[in-house]
Design a protein around this motif. Structure first.
Motif, PDB file in Angstrom:
ATOM      1  N   ARG A  10      48.187  47.138  41.908  1.00 54.58           N
ATOM      2  CA  ARG A  10      47.169  47.274  40.856  1.00 54.58           C
ATOM      3  C   ARG A  10      47.691  46.920  39.463  1.00 54.58           C
ATOM      4  NH1 ARG A  10      42.816  52.064  41.876  1.00 54.58           N
ATOM      5  NH2 ARG A  10      44.609  53.423  41.626  1.00 54.58           N
ATOM      6  N   PRO A  11      48.939  47.291  39.154  1.00 60.72           N
ATOM      7  CA  PRO A  11      49.448  46.831  37.842  1.00 60.72           C
ATOM      8  C   PRO A  11      49.469  45.308  37.717  1.00 60.72           C
ATOM      9  CG  PRO A  11      50.790  48.642  38.658  1.00 60.72           C
ATOM     10  CD  PRO A  11      49.841  48.282  39.764  1.00 60.72           C
ATOM     11  N   LEU A  12      49.783  44.627  38.822  1.00 55.25           N
ATOM     12  CA  LEU A  12      49.754  43.158  38.767  1.00 55.25           C
ATOM     13  C   LEU A  12      48.337  42.664  38.511  1.00 55.25           C
ATOM     14  CD1 LEU A  12      50.958  40.313  39.143  1.00 55.25           C
ATOM     15  CD2 LEU A  12      50.542  40.571  41.598  1.00 55.25           C
ATOM     16  N   LEU A  13      47.393  43.212  39.255  1.00 59.50           N
ATOM     17  CA  LEU A  13      46.000  42.789  39.070  1.00 59.50           C
ATOM     18  C   LEU A  13      45.529  43.082  37.647  1.00 59.50           C
ATOM     19  CD1 LEU A  13      44.682  44.022  42.521  1.00 59.50           C
ATOM     20  CD2 LEU A  13      44.681  41.633  41.754  1.00 59.50           C
ATOM     21  N   GLU A  14      45.959  44.225  37.136  1.00 63.93           N
ATOM     22  CA  GLU A  14      45.574  44.583  35.768  1.00 63.93           C
ATOM     23  C   GLU A  14      46.160  43.586  34.769  1.00 63.93           C
ATOM     24  OE1 GLU A  14      46.024  48.459  32.878  1.00 63.93           O
ATOM     25  OE2 GLU A  14      46.116  48.738  35.042  1.00 63.93           O
ATOM     26  N   THR A  15      47.410  43.193  35.011  1.00 62.98           N
ATOM     27  CA  THR A  15      48.040  42.193  34.142  1.00 62.98           C
ATOM     28  C   THR A  15      47.259  40.888  34.147  1.00 62.98           C
ATOM     29  OG1 THR A  15      50.221  43.150  34.472  1.00 62.98           O
ATOM     30  CG2 THR A  15      50.158  40.833  33.791  1.00 62.98           C
ATOM     31  N   LEU A  16      46.732  40.553  35.316  1.00 62.29           N
ATOM     32  CA  LEU A  16      45.963  39.312  35.447  1.00 62.29           C
ATOM     33  C   LEU A  16      44.504  39.483  35.003  1.00 62.29           C
ATOM     34  CD1 LEU A  16      47.331  38.201  38.937  1.00 62.29           C
ATOM     35  CD2 LEU A  16      47.794  37.075  36.745  1.00 62.29           C
ATOM     36  N   ASP A  17      44.171  40.663  34.533  1.00 66.50           N
ATOM     37  CA  ASP A  17      42.801  40.963  34.112  1.00 66.50           C
ATOM     38  C   ASP A  17      41.811  40.790  35.261  1.00 66.50           C
ATOM     39  OD1 ASP A  17      40.910  41.822  32.299  1.00 66.50           O
ATOM     40  OD2 ASP A  17      40.441  39.812  31.579  1.00 66.50           O
ATOM     41  N   ILE A  18      42.253  41.222  36.442  1.00 64.49           N
ATOM     42  CA  ILE A  18      41.381  41.184  37.618  1.00 64.49           C
ATOM     43  C   ILE A  18      41.021  42.631  37.977  1.00 64.49           C
ATOM     44  CG2 ILE A  18      41.259  40.636  40.092  1.00 64.49           C
ATOM     45  CD1 ILE A  18      43.135  38.280  39.507  1.00 64.49           C
ATOM     46  N   PRO A  19      39.740  42.969  37.962  1.00 66.38           N
ATOM     47  CA  PRO A  19      39.355  44.329  38.316  1.00 66.38           C
ATOM     48  C   PRO A  19      39.711  44.632  39.771  1.00 66.38           C
ATOM     49  CG  PRO A  19      37.502  43.105  37.399  1.00 66.38           C
ATOM     50  CD  PRO A  19      38.593  42.122  37.645  1.00 66.38           C
ATOM     51  N   SER A  20      40.127  45.881  40.036  1.00 69.21           N
ATOM     52  CA  SER A  20      40.398  46.270  41.418  1.00 69.21           C
ATOM     53  C   SER A  20      39.755  47.624  41.696  1.00 69.21           C
ATOM     54  CB  SER A  20      41.907  46.339  41.674  1.00 69.21           C
ATOM     55  OG  SER A  20      42.503  47.349  40.899  1.00 69.21           O
ATOM     56  N   HIS A  21      39.319  47.768  42.943  1.00 69.83           N
ATOM     57  CA  HIS A  21      38.669  49.008  43.364  1.00 69.83           C
ATOM     58  C   HIS A  21      39.228  49.424  44.714  1.00 69.83           C
ATOM     59  CE1 HIS A  21      35.829  48.152  40.158  1.00 69.83           C
ATOM     60  NE2 HIS A  21      35.663  46.937  40.671  1.00 69.83           N
ATOM     61  N   LEU A  22      39.552  50.694  44.838  1.00 66.03           N
ATOM     62  CA  LEU A  22      40.082  51.194  46.108  1.00 66.03           C
ATOM     63  C   LEU A  22      38.943  51.434  47.096  1.00 66.03           C
ATOM     64  CD1 LEU A  22      42.791  53.854  45.190  1.00 66.03           C
ATOM     65  CD2 LEU A  22      43.096  51.896  46.711  1.00 66.03           C
ATOM     66  N   LEU A  23      39.195  51.061  48.343  1.00 69.86           N
ATOM     67  CA  LEU A  23      38.314  51.463  49.442  1.00 69.86           C
ATOM     68  C   LEU A  23      39.082  52.537  50.205  1.00 69.86           C
ATOM     69  CD1 LEU A  23      36.913  48.054  50.807  1.00 69.86           C
ATOM     70  CD2 LEU A  23      35.912  49.592  49.105  1.00 69.86           C
ATOM     71  N   ASP A  24      38.900  53.778  49.828  1.00 70.75           N
ATOM     72  CA  ASP A  24      39.679  54.862  50.409  1.00 70.75           C
ATOM     73  C   ASP A  24      38.896  55.644  51.447  1.00 70.75           C
ATOM     74  OD1 ASP A  24      42.231  54.650  49.598  1.00 70.75           O
ATOM     75  OD2 ASP A  24      42.124  56.092  47.947  1.00 70.75           O
ATOM     76  N   GLY A  25      37.851  55.053  51.976  1.00 65.33           N
ATOM     77  CA  GLY A  25      37.100  55.704  53.038  1.00 65.33           C
ATOM     78  C   GLY A  25      35.754  55.045  53.215  1.00 65.33           C
ATOM     79  N   PRO A  26      35.061  55.393  54.302  1.00 69.78           N
ATOM     80  CA  PRO A  26      33.762  54.756  54.596  1.00 69.78           C
ATOM     81  C   PRO A  26      32.741  54.939  53.488  1.00 69.78           C
ATOM     82  CG  PRO A  26      34.541  56.035  56.478  1.00 69.78           C
ATOM     83  CD  PRO A  26      35.483  56.335  55.365  1.00 69.78           C
ATOM     84  N   ASP A  27      32.845  56.028  52.747  1.00 67.16           N
ATOM     85  CA  ASP A  27      31.851  56.265  51.695  1.00 67.16           C
ATOM     86  C   ASP A  27      31.941  55.256  50.555  1.00 67.16           C
ATOM     87  OD1 ASP A  27      31.006  58.415  53.113  1.00 67.16           O
ATOM     88  OD2 ASP A  27      32.004  59.923  51.853  1.00 67.16           O
ATOM     89  N   GLU A  28      33.024  54.507  50.533  1.00 62.36           N
ATOM     90  CA  GLU A  28      33.220  53.582  49.406  1.00 62.36           C
ATOM     91  C   GLU A  28      32.912  52.125  49.771  1.00 62.36           C
ATOM     92  OE1 GLU A  28      37.178  54.704  48.231  1.00 62.36           O
ATOM     93  OE2 GLU A  28      36.411  56.394  47.057  1.00 62.36           O
ATOM     94  N   LEU A  29      32.339  51.922  50.938  1.00 59.51           N
ATOM     95  CA  LEU A  29      32.065  50.540  51.367  1.00 59.51           C
ATOM     96  C   LEU A  29      31.005  49.846  50.513  1.00 59.51           C
ATOM     97  CD1 LEU A  29      32.270  50.917  55.254  1.00 59.51           C
ATOM     98  CD2 LEU A  29      33.789  49.593  53.776  1.00 59.51           C
ATOM     99  N   HIS A  30      30.221  50.613  49.815  1.00 62.35           N
ATOM    100  CA  HIS A  30      29.223  49.997  48.922  1.00 62.35           C
ATOM    101  C   HIS A  30      29.907  49.120  47.865  1.00 62.35           C
ATOM    102  CE1 HIS A  30      30.193  52.847  45.641  1.00 62.35           C
ATOM    103  NE2 HIS A  30      30.443  53.694  46.647  1.00 62.35           N
ATOM    104  N   ARG A  31      31.197  49.352  47.647  1.00 63.59           N
ATOM    105  CA  ARG A  31      31.922  48.590  46.632  1.00 63.59           C
ATOM    106  C   ARG A  31      32.075  47.109  47.016  1.00 63.59           C
ATOM    107  NH1 ARG A  31      36.429  53.180  44.962  1.00 63.59           N
ATOM    108  NH2 ARG A  31      35.034  54.316  43.578  1.00 63.59           N
ATOM    109  N   ILE A  32      31.901  46.792  48.279  1.00 65.19           N
ATOM    110  CA  ILE A  32      32.034  45.377  48.670  1.00 65.19           C
ATOM    111  C   ILE A  32      30.900  44.556  48.053  1.00 65.19           C
ATOM    112  CG2 ILE A  32      32.022  43.747  50.604  1.00 65.19           C
ATOM    113  CD1 ILE A  32      33.511  45.825  52.257  1.00 65.19           C
ATOM    114  N   ALA A  33      29.679  44.978  48.281  1.00 64.45           N
ATOM    115  CA  ALA A  33      28.544  44.241  47.695  1.00 64.45           C
ATOM    116  C   ALA A  33      28.614  44.282  46.173  1.00 64.45           C
ATOM    117  CB  ALA A  33      27.225  44.819  48.190  1.00 64.45           C
ATOM    118  N   GLU A  34      29.023  45.411  45.640  1.00 65.49           N
ATOM    119  CA  GLU A  34      29.114  45.538  44.181  1.00 65.49           C
ATOM    120  C   GLU A  34      30.173  44.587  43.606  1.00 65.49           C
ATOM    121  OE1 GLU A  34      27.853  50.274  44.259  1.00 65.49           O
ATOM    122  OE2 GLU A  34      29.884  49.702  43.623  1.00 65.49           O
TER     123      GLU A  34
END
Lengths: 201, 168
Positions: free
Chosen positions: B123-147
């Motif tokens: 994540r620090p690398l992605l942050e350096t590149l100004d690329i947003p990142s989101h954790l998928l830490d369980g089934p409840d967070e799968l909505h983040r794919i479409a988002e």
């Protein structure tokens, strides 16, 4: 083993003239020295360029070819560029796009940085590598007239096709200019109109 | 919070619901159950690349041609692909969504606290590149794919989704 010190070599201009005479509505991805020459010989709204991510031209072209199976896609790659992402030969052969023509300009040097020799400059043979990777057809030419005589048959045969063109280094040293403040990078300017043109058809 | 394993069928459904047409991949051990399903799927095409930098360029080409691809790689591949990520993703302004497996992550820890540099630095690398990142830490967070696709389109650039623990 191929001995590149003994092969005949044509000029880059002559090699690209052969292709420019066949240019119709193909998407063409250029890179490095050949890109600038190509854009002069064949200005077109379906030209794309790999600038700033050396080695990525062939896989950028692969993506376009897979998304537009009814349209021919050409990539005019460099030997040093291909060496940087050589695994792309396997990726392209595996995806097997019938509409992809992969031209490799084999001048044996990193021309844009001052014509330093390529690793394995004297023997590297990209046509044999592509054949080993599983391209549908491969060919090599060092003479523009021979290339001109053979290209039409190659173009009507299903690809992926790799054509290795032995050329003489043109000694065009390239020095990157600073990007003007606030300007949009070249690729970001280039691809949306191409995408728009493709979407219309 | 402990990361929960995401069942492969749920992850595949979320990928499908996001309108993904092509998954451009270099195999990720972490997501192998999803890969098994993807390779048998009739609707979503898989495109297998030798390296992750190729996957970025292929994805860009697919976008030019009107397709909706998603990349699926491992964190080690992210590190290997930085120049293409910069030159294609950032400079080219391509809305590329990347599903990145955090292989070897301790599910009890935040990735930034992990002993593994491959997990910790992602994540620090992605942050350096100004690329947003989101954790998928369980089934409840799968909505983040479409988002993520909406976010990538709005930003005109890549967005990363980090699969927090091995899929089941």
């Amino acid at each position: 083993m191929t001995d590149n010190t003994q092969v005949q070599r044509m000029s880059l201009d002559a090699a690209l003239d052969v292709l420019a005479r066949r240019r119709e509505e193909q998407v063409v991805v250029g890179t490095m020295t050949a890109n600038g020459v190509w854009r002069q010989k064949s200005p077109h709204d379906l030209n794309l360029a790999c600038i700033g991510f050396m080695g990525g031209a062939s896989t950028l072209a692969l993506g376009v070819a897979l998304s537009q199976p009814e349209r021919d896609v050409w990539v005019i790659d460099g030997d040093g560029s291909l060496m940087m992402q050589l695994g792309s030969l396997g990726t392209i052969a595996g995806a097997a796009p019938r509409n992809l023509l992969h031209i490799v300009i084999h001048n044996g040097v990193y021309e844009t940085s001052g014509s330093q020799p390529l690793p394995s400059q004297q023997q590297v043979d990209f046509a044999r590598m592509a054949e080993g990777a599983g391209y549908a057809q491969t060919a090599s030419f060092g003479d523009a007239e021979e290339f001109d005589s053979a290209i039409d048959e190659l173009l009507v045969t299903d690809g992926p096709t790799l054509v290795q063109l032995y050329t003489r280094p043109a000694d065009r040293f390239y020095s990157a200019r600073p990007t003007p403040p606030g300007s949009t990078p070249a690729l970001a300017r280039m691809w949306p109109p191409v995408a728009e043109a493709l979407a219309k058809e | 919070m402990t990361a929960q394993s995401i069942p492969a069928d749920l992850l595949l459904s979320a990928i499908r619901d996001a309108g993904v047409q092509d998954v451009v991949l270099v195999p990720d051990t972490h997501q192998r159950t999803v890969l098994d399903l993807l390779m048998d799927d009739d609707e979503i095409r898989t495109i297998h690349c030798s390296t992750e930098d190729e996957a970025i360029a292929v994805s860009a080409g697919l976008i030019i041609g009107g397709r909706r691809p998603m990349m699926q790689i491992q964190h080690a591949g992210l590190y290997a692909s930085v120049n293409n990520l910069r030159g294609v993703g950032l400079d080219g302004q391509f809305p590329i969504v990347m599903l990145i497996g955090l292989l070897g992550r301790d599910p009890e820890l935040d990735p930034e606290d992990d002993d593994s540099s491959m997990v910790r630095l992602c994540r620090p690398l992605l942050e350096t590149l100004d690329i947003p990142s989101h954790l998928l830490d369980g089934p409840d967070e799968l909505h983040r794919i479409a988002e993520a696709f909406d976010e990538a389109a709005e930003r005109h650039g890549p967005v990363a989704l980090l699969v927090g623990t091995t899929t089941s």
